[in-house]
Design a protein around this motif. Structure first.
Motif, PDB file in Angstrom:
ATOM      1  N   VAL A   1       0.721 -49.391  13.685  1.00 64.48           N
ATOM      2  CA  VAL A   1       0.015 -50.599  13.263  1.00 64.48           C
ATOM      3  C   VAL A   1      -0.394 -51.468  14.449  1.00 64.48           C
ATOM      4  CG1 VAL A   1       1.216 -50.690  11.050  1.00 64.48           C
ATOM      5  CG2 VAL A   1       2.150 -51.936  13.019  1.00 64.48           C
TER       6      VAL A   1
ATOM      7  N   GLU B   1       0.083 -60.290  10.330  1.00 60.98           N
ATOM      8  CA  GLU B   1      -0.350 -59.229   9.427  1.00 60.98           C
ATOM      9  C   GLU B   1      -0.468 -57.908  10.196  1.00 60.98           C
ATOM     10  OE1 GLU B   1      -0.916 -59.422   6.082  1.00 60.98           O
ATOM     11  OE2 GLU B   1      -0.133 -61.479   6.195  1.00 60.98           O
TER      12      GLU B   1
ATOM     13  N   THR C   1      -1.911 -54.044  10.378  1.00 56.37           N
ATOM     14  CA  THR C   1      -2.949 -53.151   9.864  1.00 56.37           C
ATOM     15  C   THR C   1      -2.878 -51.823  10.614  1.00 56.37           C
ATOM     16  OG1 THR C   1      -4.570 -54.064  11.423  1.00 56.37           O
ATOM     17  CG2 THR C   1      -4.512 -55.012   9.211  1.00 56.37           C
ATOM     18  N   THR C   2      -3.160 -50.750   9.910  1.00 61.95           N
ATOM     19  CA  THR C   2      -3.169 -49.428  10.540  1.00 61.95           C
ATOM     20  C   THR C   2      -4.527 -49.178  11.191  1.00 61.95           C
ATOM     21  OG1 THR C   2      -3.928 -48.320   8.526  1.00 61.95           O
ATOM     22  CG2 THR C   2      -1.546 -48.555   8.830  1.00 61.95           C
ATOM     23  N   TYR C   3      -4.593 -48.168  12.045  1.00 59.54           N
ATOM     24  CA  TYR C   3      -5.828 -47.901  12.778  1.00 59.54           C
ATOM     25  C   TYR C   3      -6.198 -46.413  12.832  1.00 59.54           C
ATOM     26  CZ  TYR C   3      -2.354 -46.693  16.281  1.00 59.54           C
ATOM     27  OH  TYR C   3      -1.284 -46.129  16.918  1.00 59.54           O
TER      28      TYR C   3
ATOM     29  N   SER D   1      -9.398 -45.836  11.227  1.00 62.83           N
ATOM     30  CA  SER D   1     -10.326 -46.956  11.419  1.00 62.83           C
ATOM     31  C   SER D   1     -11.556 -46.562  12.229  1.00 62.83           C
ATOM     32  CB  SER D   1      -9.605 -48.103  12.132  1.00 62.83           C
ATOM     33  OG  SER D   1      -9.337 -47.722  13.483  1.00 62.83           O
TER      34      SER D   1
ATOM     35  N   THR E   1      -2.101 -46.678   2.102  1.00 63.42           N
ATOM     36  CA  THR E   1      -2.096 -47.423   3.368  1.00 63.42           C
ATOM     37  C   THR E   1      -1.839 -48.903   3.143  1.00 63.42           C
ATOM     38  OG1 THR E   1      -3.598 -45.801   4.345  1.00 63.42           O
ATOM     39  CG2 THR E   1      -3.457 -47.952   5.417  1.00 63.42           C
ATOM     40  N   ALA E   2      -2.378 -49.456   2.053  1.00 60.75           N
ATOM     41  CA  ALA E   2      -2.166 -50.878   1.754  1.00 60.75           C
ATOM     42  C   ALA E   2      -0.681 -51.170   1.562  1.00 60.75           C
ATOM     43  CB  ALA E   2      -2.955 -51.280   0.516  1.00 60.75           C
TER      44      ALA E   2
ATOM     45  N   GLU F   1       1.059 -51.113   4.973  1.00 59.04           N
ATOM     46  CA  GLU F   1       0.738 -52.324   5.734  1.00 59.04           C
ATOM     47  C   GLU F   1       1.505 -53.523   5.187  1.00 59.04           C
ATOM     48  OE1 GLU F   1      -3.804 -51.146   7.158  1.00 59.04           O
ATOM     49  OE2 GLU F   1      -3.498 -52.363   5.351  1.00 59.04           O
ATOM     50  N   LYS F   2       1.627 -53.612   3.878  1.00 62.30           N
ATOM     51  CA  LYS F   2       2.365 -54.715   3.250  1.00 62.30           C
ATOM     52  C   LYS F   2       3.834 -54.676   3.656  1.00 62.30           C
ATOM     53  CE  LYS F   2       3.331 -56.749  -1.319  1.00 62.30           C
ATOM     54  NZ  LYS F   2       4.816 -56.643  -1.288  1.00 62.30           N
TER      55      LYS F   2
ATOM     56  N   THR G   1       4.223 -55.569   7.376  1.00 60.88           N
ATOM     57  CA  THR G   1       4.040 -57.014   7.567  1.00 60.88           C
ATOM     58  C   THR G   1       5.304 -57.771   7.181  1.00 60.88           C
ATOM     59  OG1 THR G   1       1.651 -56.874   7.175  1.00 60.88           O
ATOM     60  CG2 THR G   1       2.684 -59.021   6.862  1.00 60.88           C
TER      61      THR G   1
END
Length: 571
Positions: A253, A261, A263-265, A268, A552-553, A556-557, A560
């Motif tokens: 992340v 926050e 986020t993954t990449y 991306s 993924t969401a 990420e949650k 975080t």
């Protein structure tokens, strides 16, 4: 003399245990005279220690990281001195082949070395019940362990509240910045020299630099770039997008320092841009296709072959190759151009780089544990504890006063030029600096000793400056710098660091996401890099369809939430 003093002390007291590197087997050789003595400690009370017999014993350690030679610690100067203090020797075995296969074999047979450093396979080892709890052992024999790690040990506890492994290091004293970057895009010095030492800030500039040099030296059999993908080290190929986007290494992340926050990449646009750059390089015949099949040893061999112009990686992972090249250039300055120079590359000049690590938290998903196969585990924990005495932290980093370092009138540790010149890779192995550089409970590299000296030799500014050759200083001078990190942006404050160290429970959604992500990237990244450029977008589209199936969401949650918890703990 410090050596004699330590040896006299060792006969008078039983010092406690320290850390280990890697080996398998389960021998406990009891030979030699037995003596009774109590463990001693520096800056800690001796309450709770017990008398233990000082018979000679050899324990086995397996280290799940490749790159070092198997051997016994007592075959080195440092290891022999620690054996004289504790009566304990360690037989070290390092990984050869696949980590998961090796650990899986141990688990299936329920046979382990006495001490195990499973690295990325630590969850499997914990789930198999291979480690014994250390709480009682530390309470009885670990005053220095408690002194060094303190309340941080609570971060290492499993769901049952017990402590099963020790972290590799803890920050002690003040934070000393590293004069060299944690990671970088590396390029051979001769490439920079021929180009007139330009300031390279972007990936496009870096690729152009390599391509121009290769075009002018077509008959030399040069490789523009190689990349490391072997086993768990695949991150050396997967991580660059995060750095190119201006974020430090937090694993899977990127963490916004303002909002926290994560986020993954990996799926991306940044990952696409990075892989497309490698694809373009490959289409020009300048990317080493074998990068996706070579093992770690082959990768290191290529970096020392003089044929590879550039690569991305973390310094700790390529330190052996860098040392070999530096040693050769010291003996023959004409070889200096084959040394690598670190560059702070991002996608755009407006993006500040983040390759230098600052103060951070404890790594909680890596460490060293004592297995259920170990006999007399108290001897092992005593060795670990003894190693954490400040006098032994000095021994394993600075060495012996009068031989590998000196102390000036102000009490500052330093090395003479003669000492610097003699401490090459061969010396590091024989003396034991290499065996004891990592994988044992220890002060962190950025720590200070109680007298204010840096724990790490290279972190002592005056020593670092003396270690530079005339050519080093000349090239740094071209960029108006005295240290390599002066060419990089200052580190970002990350109280959550490292996010890659957050512990995931067995069969948790987070662990499953990482497993599926690894499988997906290892399947598609080689295709994306090695395909013809006209097929890249189509393959990327297929990858995105598969990527979209991952939660993924949710990952990420969860990450975080862990970041915010870690930050709150530090308040």
């Amino acid at each position: 003399m410090k050596t004699l003093k330590m040896l006299r002390l060792s006969l008078a007291m039983l010092l406690l245990s320290s850390l280990a590197t890697a080996c398998s087997g389960n021998n406990a050789n009891n030979a030699g005279a037995e003596t009774n003595s109590k463990p001693d400690s520096t800056n800690s009370a001796n309450a709770g220690t017990e008398e233990v017999k000082m018979d000679k014993v050899t324990y086995t350690i397996f280290n799940g990281v490749a790159g070092s030679k198997d051997g016994n610690t007592n075959e080195t100067t440092i290891g022999k001195m620690l054996e004289d203090q504790t009566g304990t020797n360690f037989k070290l075995e390092f990984l050869v082949g696949d980590l998961n296969t090796k650990i899986g074999t141990m688990i299936a047979a329920n046979e382990y070395p006495d001490v195990l450093i499973p690295d990325a396979a630590i969850e499997e080892v914990l789930n198999a019940g291979a480690f014994i709890p250390l709480d009682d052992l530390i309470e009885k024999y670990g005053p220095n362990i408690k002194r060094v790690y303190g309340d941080d040990l609570d971060q290492m506890r499993s769901a049952d509240g017990k402590l099963y492994f020790l972290p590799m290091s803890a920050q002690v004293g003040d934070f000393v910045p590293d004069p060299e970057p944690t990671a970088a895009f590396w390029v051979q010095r001769r490439v920079l020299e021929e180009a007139g030492y330009p300031k390279i800030k972007t990936l496009d500039q870096y690729m152009e630099l390599i391509e121009n040099y290769a075009a002018k030296h077509k008959d030399e059999g040069l490789t523009g770039m190689v990349s490391l993908t072997h086993d768990w080290r695949f991150f050396a190929t997967a991580n660059p997008p995060m750095h190119l986007l201006g974020y430090p290494n937090d694993g899977n992340v990127m963490v916004d320092p303002a909002t926290l926050e994560a986020t993954t990449y990996s799926g991306s646009d940044g990952a696409k841009q990075w892989l497309q750059a490698l694809n373009t390089l490959n289409s020009k015949g300048m990317f080493d296709k074998a990068s996706f099949v070579d093992n770690y040893d082959q990768y290191i061999a290529k970096l020392t072959s003089h044929k590879v112009l550039g690569f991305f990686d973390y310094r700790w992972q390529v330190q052996t190759a860098l040392n070999v090249l530096k040693d050769a250039a010291r003996k023959d300055p004409s070889l200096d151009g084959y040394n690598y120079f670190p560059l702070p590359v991002t996608f755009d000049e407006s993006i500040a780089d983040a390759y230098v690590d600052g103060p951070g938290g404890l790594v909680t998903n890596r460490g060293v544990g004592i297995t259920v196969s170990a006999k007399n585990p108290e001897r092992i924990i005593q060795y670990f504890d003894n190693m954490l005495k400040e006098e032994n932290q000095i021994l394993i980093t600075w060495g012996i006063k009068g031989e590998t370092y000196e102390v000036n009138e102000e009490g500052r540790y330093y090395r003479t030029q003669e000492q610097i010149n003699k401490i090459d890779e061969a010396f590091n192995e024989k003396f034991g600096f290499k065996y004891y550089s990592w994988n044992w409970p220890s002060y962190g590299n950025n720590s200070t000793l109680s007298d204010g000296n840096a724990r790490g030799v290279g972190y002592q500014p005056e020593v670092f400056q003396m270690s530079l050759t005339d050519k080093d200083k000349e090239i740094l001078g071209k960029y108006d710098a005295q240290t390599y990190t002066q060419m990089f942006a200052k580190p970002i404050d990350r109280p959550w660091y490292p996010a890659w160290g957050f512990v995931k429970e067995q069969n948790s959604p987070e662990l499953m996401w990482e497993t599926n992500k690894d499988e997906l990237t290892k399947k598609y990244y080689p295709k994306l890099v090695l395909s013809s450029p006209d097929k890249f977008d189509s393959i990327w589209s297929d990858f995105q369809k598969e990527w979209g199936k991952l939660d993924t969401a949710g990952y990420e949650k969860w990450t975080t939430e862990q970041v915010k918890k870690k930050v709150d703990m530090g308040k």
